[in-house]
Write a protein that holds these residues in place. Sequence first.
Motif, PDB file in Angstrom:
ATOM      1  N   SER A 183      61.435  56.814  45.245  1.00 20.10           N
ATOM      2  CA  SER A 183      61.580  56.982  43.790  1.00 20.10           C
ATOM      3  C   SER A 183      61.223  58.374  43.266  1.00 20.10           C
ATOM      4  N   ASP A 184      62.197  59.005  42.648  1.00 21.46           N
ATOM      5  CA  ASP A 184      61.952  60.253  41.916  1.00 21.46           C
ATOM      6  C   ASP A 184      61.038  59.969  40.719  1.00 21.46           C
ATOM      7  N   VAL A 185      61.285  58.829  40.068  1.00 23.75           N
ATOM      8  CA  VAL A 185      60.570  58.500  38.829  1.00 23.75           C
ATOM      9  C   VAL A 185      59.081  58.317  39.109  1.00 23.75           C
TER      10      VAL A 185
ATOM     11  N   GLY B 140      61.574  48.765  35.609  1.00 19.31           N
ATOM     12  CA  GLY B 140      62.093  48.405  36.938  1.00 19.31           C
ATOM     13  C   GLY B 140      61.799  49.489  37.952  1.00 19.31           C
ATOM     14  N   SER B 141      61.900  50.742  37.521  1.00 23.16           N
ATOM     15  CA  SER B 141      61.686  51.859  38.444  1.00 23.16           C
ATOM     16  C   SER B 141      60.230  51.934  38.884  1.00 23.16           C
ATOM     17  N   VAL B 142      59.314  51.660  37.955  1.00 20.28           N
ATOM     18  CA  VAL B 142      57.891  51.769  38.296  1.00 20.28           C
ATOM     19  C   VAL B 142      57.410  50.498  38.984  1.00 20.28           C
TER      20      VAL B 142
ATOM     21  N   ALA C  41      62.836  36.009  38.220  1.00 18.61           N
ATOM     22  CA  ALA C  41      62.844  37.474  38.343  1.00 18.61           C
ATOM     23  C   ALA C  41      62.920  38.092  36.954  1.00 18.61           C
ATOM     24  N   VAL C  42      62.113  39.123  36.754  1.00 15.71           N
ATOM     25  CA  VAL C  42      62.168  39.883  35.507  1.00 15.71           C
ATOM     26  C   VAL C  42      63.339  40.857  35.628  1.00 15.71           C
ATOM     27  N   LEU C  43      64.143  40.948  34.563  1.00 13.83           N
ATOM     28  CA  LEU C  43      65.279  41.877  34.577  1.00 13.83           C
ATOM     29  C   LEU C  43      64.885  43.198  33.931  1.00 13.83           C
ATOM     30  N   GLY C  44      65.010  44.274  34.692  1.00 15.80           N
ATOM     31  CA  GLY C  44      64.957  45.595  34.067  1.00 15.80           C
ATOM     32  C   GLY C  44      66.412  45.954  33.798  1.00 15.80           C
ATOM     33  N   GLY C  45      66.886  47.029  34.386  1.00 14.97           N
ATOM     34  CA  GLY C  45      68.305  47.365  34.262  1.00 14.97           C
ATOM     35  C   GLY C  45      69.143  46.524  35.204  1.00 14.97           C
ATOM     36  N   MET C  46      68.487  45.844  36.133  1.00  9.79           N
ATOM     37  CA  MET C  46      69.108  44.923  37.085  1.00  9.79           C
ATOM     38  C   MET C  46      69.861  45.616  38.218  1.00  9.79           C
ATOM     39  N   LEU C  47      69.773  46.933  38.272  1.00  5.16           N
ATOM     40  CA  LEU C  47      70.587  47.652  39.257  1.00  5.16           C
ATOM     41  C   LEU C  47      70.083  47.414  40.673  1.00  5.16           C
ATOM     42  N   TRP C  48      68.773  47.376  40.807  1.00  4.73           N
ATOM     43  CA  TRP C  48      68.208  47.140  42.130  1.00  4.73           C
ATOM     44  C   TRP C  48      68.262  45.659  42.457  1.00  4.73           C
ATOM     45  N   LEU C  49      67.872  44.848  41.482  1.00  2.66           N
ATOM     46  CA  LEU C  49      67.877  43.390  41.661  1.00  2.66           C
ATOM     47  C   LEU C  49      69.242  42.894  42.130  1.00  2.66           C
ATOM     48  N   LYS C  50      70.275  43.470  41.542  1.00  5.34           N
ATOM     49  CA  LYS C  50      71.629  43.022  41.809  1.00  5.34           C
ATOM     50  C   LYS C  50      72.019  43.186  43.282  1.00  5.34           C
TER      51      LYS C  50
ATOM     52  N   ALA D 283      69.331  51.871  34.068  1.00  9.30           N
ATOM     53  CA  ALA D 283      68.087  51.781  34.853  1.00  9.30           C
ATOM     54  C   ALA D 283      66.888  52.000  33.938  1.00  9.30           C
ATOM     55  N   THR D 284      65.858  51.175  34.102  1.00  9.60           N
ATOM     56  CA  THR D 284      64.718  51.205  33.188  1.00  9.60           C
ATOM     57  C   THR D 284      63.468  51.818  33.840  1.00  9.60           C
ATOM     58  N   VAL D 285      62.574  52.242  32.955  1.00  6.37           N
ATOM     59  CA  VAL D 285      61.266  52.725  33.397  1.00  6.37           C
ATOM     60  C   VAL D 285      60.508  51.582  34.084  1.00  6.37           C
TER      61      VAL D 285
HETATM   62  C1  LIG Z   1      72.707  52.707  44.101  1.00  7.26           C
HETATM   63  C2  LIG Z   1      71.341  53.098  43.666  1.00  7.26           C
HETATM   64  C3  LIG Z   1      70.921  54.423  43.807  1.00  7.26           C
HETATM   65  C4  LIG Z   1      69.637  54.801  43.395  1.00  7.26           C
HETATM   66  N1  LIG Z   1      69.232  56.116  43.559  1.00  7.26           N
HETATM   67  C5  LIG Z   1      67.985  56.478  43.173  1.00  7.26           C
HETATM   68  C6  LIG Z   1      67.519  57.819  43.326  1.00  7.26           C
HETATM   69  O1  LIG Z   1      68.205  58.687  43.847  1.00  7.26           O
HETATM   70  N2  LIG Z   1      66.268  58.113  42.887  1.00  7.26           N
HETATM   71  C7  LIG Z   1      65.462  57.170  42.296  1.00  7.26           C
HETATM   72  O2  LIG Z   1      64.350  57.514  41.906  1.00  7.26           O
HETATM   73  N3  LIG Z   1      65.887  55.921  42.131  1.00  7.26           N
HETATM   74  C8  LIG Z   1      67.111  55.544  42.562  1.00  7.26           C
HETATM   75  N4  LIG Z   1      67.504  54.241  42.427  1.00  7.26           N
HETATM   76  C9  LIG Z   1      66.577  53.288  41.787  1.00  7.26           C
HETATM   77  C10 LIG Z   1      66.844  53.222  40.304  1.00  7.26           C
HETATM   78  O3  LIG Z   1      66.614  54.490  39.720  1.00  7.26           O
HETATM   79  C11 LIG Z   1      65.909  52.229  39.610  1.00  7.26           C
HETATM   80  O4  LIG Z   1      64.592  52.599  39.848  1.00  7.26           O
HETATM   81  C12 LIG Z   1      66.111  50.830  40.109  1.00  7.26           C
HETATM   82  O5  LIG Z   1      67.450  50.453  39.944  1.00  7.26           O
HETATM   83  C13 LIG Z   1      65.199  49.851  39.391  1.00  7.26           C
HETATM   84  O6  LIG Z   1      65.372  49.936  38.010  1.00  7.26           O
HETATM   85  P1  LIG Z   1      66.084  48.755  37.211  1.00  7.26           P
HETATM   86  O7  LIG Z   1      65.815  48.978  35.781  1.00  7.26           O
HETATM   87  O8  LIG Z   1      67.475  48.602  37.649  1.00  7.26           O
HETATM   88  O9  LIG Z   1      65.185  47.504  37.694  1.00  7.26           O
HETATM   89  P2  LIG Z   1      65.578  46.056  38.258  1.00  7.26           P
HETATM   90  O10 LIG Z   1      66.532  46.144  39.380  1.00  7.26           O
HETATM   91  O11 LIG Z   1      65.961  45.198  37.115  1.00  7.26           O
HETATM   92  O12 LIG Z   1      64.145  45.611  38.745  1.00  7.26           O
HETATM   93  C14 LIG Z   1      63.526  46.138  39.909  1.00  7.26           C
HETATM   94  C15 LIG Z   1      62.302  45.253  40.243  1.00  7.26           C
HETATM   95  O13 LIG Z   1      61.311  45.343  39.233  1.00  7.26           O
HETATM   96  C16 LIG Z   1      61.113  44.093  38.585  1.00  7.26           C
HETATM   97  N5  LIG Z   1      60.958  44.426  37.161  1.00  7.26           N
HETATM   98  C17 LIG Z   1      61.838  45.073  36.357  1.00  7.26           C
HETATM   99  N6  LIG Z   1      61.287  45.327  35.146  1.00  7.26           N
HETATM  100  C18 LIG Z   1      60.038  44.809  35.191  1.00  7.26           C
HETATM  101  C19 LIG Z   1      58.963  44.740  34.257  1.00  7.26           C
HETATM  102  N7  LIG Z   1      59.046  45.283  33.032  1.00  7.26           N
HETATM  103  N8  LIG Z   1      57.817  44.122  34.644  1.00  7.26           N
HETATM  104  C20 LIG Z   1      57.711  43.593  35.895  1.00  7.26           C
HETATM  105  N9  LIG Z   1      58.688  43.610  36.813  1.00  7.26           N
HETATM  106  C21 LIG Z   1      59.827  44.217  36.473  1.00  7.26           C
HETATM  107  C22 LIG Z   1      62.333  43.249  38.910  1.00  7.26           C
HETATM  108  O14 LIG Z   1      62.042  41.877  38.882  1.00  7.26           O
HETATM  109  C23 LIG Z   1      62.657  43.763  40.311  1.00  7.26           C
HETATM  110  O15 LIG Z   1      61.822  43.178  41.261  1.00  7.26           O
HETATM  111  C24 LIG Z   1      68.762  53.819  42.843  1.00  7.26           C
HETATM  112  C25 LIG Z   1      69.186  52.488  42.710  1.00  7.26           C
HETATM  113  C26 LIG Z   1      70.455  52.110  43.108  1.00  7.26           C
HETATM  114  C27 LIG Z   1      70.869  50.685  42.929  1.00  7.26           C
END
Ligand SMILES: Cc1cc2nc3c(=O)[nH]c(=O)nc-3n(C[C@H](O)[C@H](O)[C@H](O)COP(=O)(O)OP(=O)(O)OC[C@H]3O[C@@H](n4cnc5c(N)ncnc54)[C@H](O)[C@@H]3O)c2cc1C
Lengths: 155, 245
Positions: B116-118, B107-109, B26-35, B103-105
């Motif tokens: 997703s707001d983003v 992971g969000s995209v 798994a690729v780690l972004g901010g890991m918030l969703w992955l976790k 949280a990263t761009v």
């Molecule tokens: C409690 C909670 C509340 C939230 N509320 C909202 C909200 O109100 N509005 C909103 O828009 N979002 C919300 N989110 C989503 C959040 O904003 C992020 O979009 C989300 O956590 C993913 O970003 P991350 O950096 O944590 O990614 P991760 O959790 O690290 O990764 C998410 C997925 O993308 C993959 N990934 C990550 N980076 C890359 C990369 N560079 N290339 C390829 N794959 C990649 C990972 O392997 C994983 O499958 C929420 C999330 C949580 C946990």
Amino acid sequence: MEIRLTLNGKKLAADVAADELLIDFLRAHGCLSVKRGCESSNCGLCTVLMDEKPVLSCSVLAARANGKSVYTLEGLQAEAEDFVGFIADQGAEQCGFCNPGFVMNTIALLRENPDPTDDEIRAFLAGNLCRCSGYEGQLRGIRAYLDSRKEARNG
Amino acid sequence: MLSIKNYVRAQSLDEAYALCQKKSSAVLGGMLWLKMQRGGVDTAIDLSDLGLDKIEETESEYRLGAMVTLRELEKHPGLDALTQGAMAESVRHIVGVQFRNLATVGGSVFGRFGFSDVLTMLLSLEARVALHGAGIMSLEDFAASGIRRDILTHVIIPKTPRKCVYLSQRNISTDFPVLTCALSRSDEGVLCAVGARPGRAVCLRGDVAKLADGLVFGSNTRASADYRREICRVLIRRGLERLEG
Ligand SMILES: Cc1cc2nc3c(=O)[nH]c(=O)nc-3n(C[C@H](O)[C@H](O)[C@H](O)COP(=O)(O)OP(=O)(O)OC[C@H]3O[C@@H](n4cnc5c(N)ncnc54)[C@H](O)[C@@H]3O)c2cc1C
Ligand code: FES
Ligand code: FES
């Protein structure tokens, strides 16, 4: 794997597991102010400063703290003492469990924006949940601190 | 709780790409969703050493590295000016400052989350994504695709002059949105992205108010399909008024 970081101003090297969370690492190193609440990135109880920025230590791998500077409330007592009395005066603490995370994020707010408006305070602290107080007392406490600081400055 | 066997700080995009071809990685972004995912990951791939944490500006575009945080999007003066504050508005309700510092761009995209707001905001700016394997494509195509094992390196925002508005509806502050709506108007006309239907955000072009009536809405624990349809009408009307104003 070995990580090297600066914890509360002191250099430290330690072995961590690949999935060890920063919160567990910090608590194991005596930083018991760092509290575990939701563990789902929602409550802000576990807030610490990593390279000056407030982050949720329940959601960061300890491995990612490698090369960084981490501060917990244990290392920022003097800065916190400035304003925590004002918050206590407003009766804004009841069980107090949310307090360390709230204080850490308030420190981050005041470093970034030394003279915030009430709306800016609310926005910055929106990620710090409190199950007891209703937030108004905390806001009043910070406001009272800022007002007293302004008064002292203006003589 | 997510368990991880090996943690690797990739030293090149090729290395990260090769590692991420394995199903158990798994690729780690901010890991918030992955976790929040159950189960185990054999290799967690950290992109932190690859210089993807910058917002770069050229004459015609902004290039957001995948590791740029949502807080950095919120605070960036250039993006603020380009979107008249809409970029900051789109992320400021997401949990809290401490969360947005992680949280990263990327992971969000890459997650292409329905709520997703983003994603909604970036679609309204006609952003493109750069993937190490699949190359550059429009975010709209990427959002509709099923691309999985790749590395998102950048999100590219053209500096096309636009008027922008971002609106969302939440049951309570910092909760997931029940509807997201981003509108922009350029020389080419009005573009409206609608997300949290609760399905993934989609783009409408032209008579967006009329086209929105044809969108499919669904129900979940936060809101019913009928409620979402009504809210969508209201947000689009307000957005169009603000684009005019
Ligand atoms: C409690 C909670 C509340 C939230 N509320 C909202 C909200 O109100 N509005 C909103 O828009 N979002 C919300 N989110 C989503 C959040 O904003 C992020 O979009 C989300 O956590 C993913 O970003 P991350 O950096 O944590 O990614 P991760 O959790 O690290 O990764 C998410 C997925 O993308 C993959 N990934 C990550 N980076 C890359 C990369 N560079 N290339 C390829 N794959 C990649 C990972 O392997 C994983 O499958 C929420 C999330 C949580 C946990
Ligand atoms: S314990 Fe970290 S956010 Fe709740
Ligand atoms: S005082 Fe009890 S949770 Fe805040």
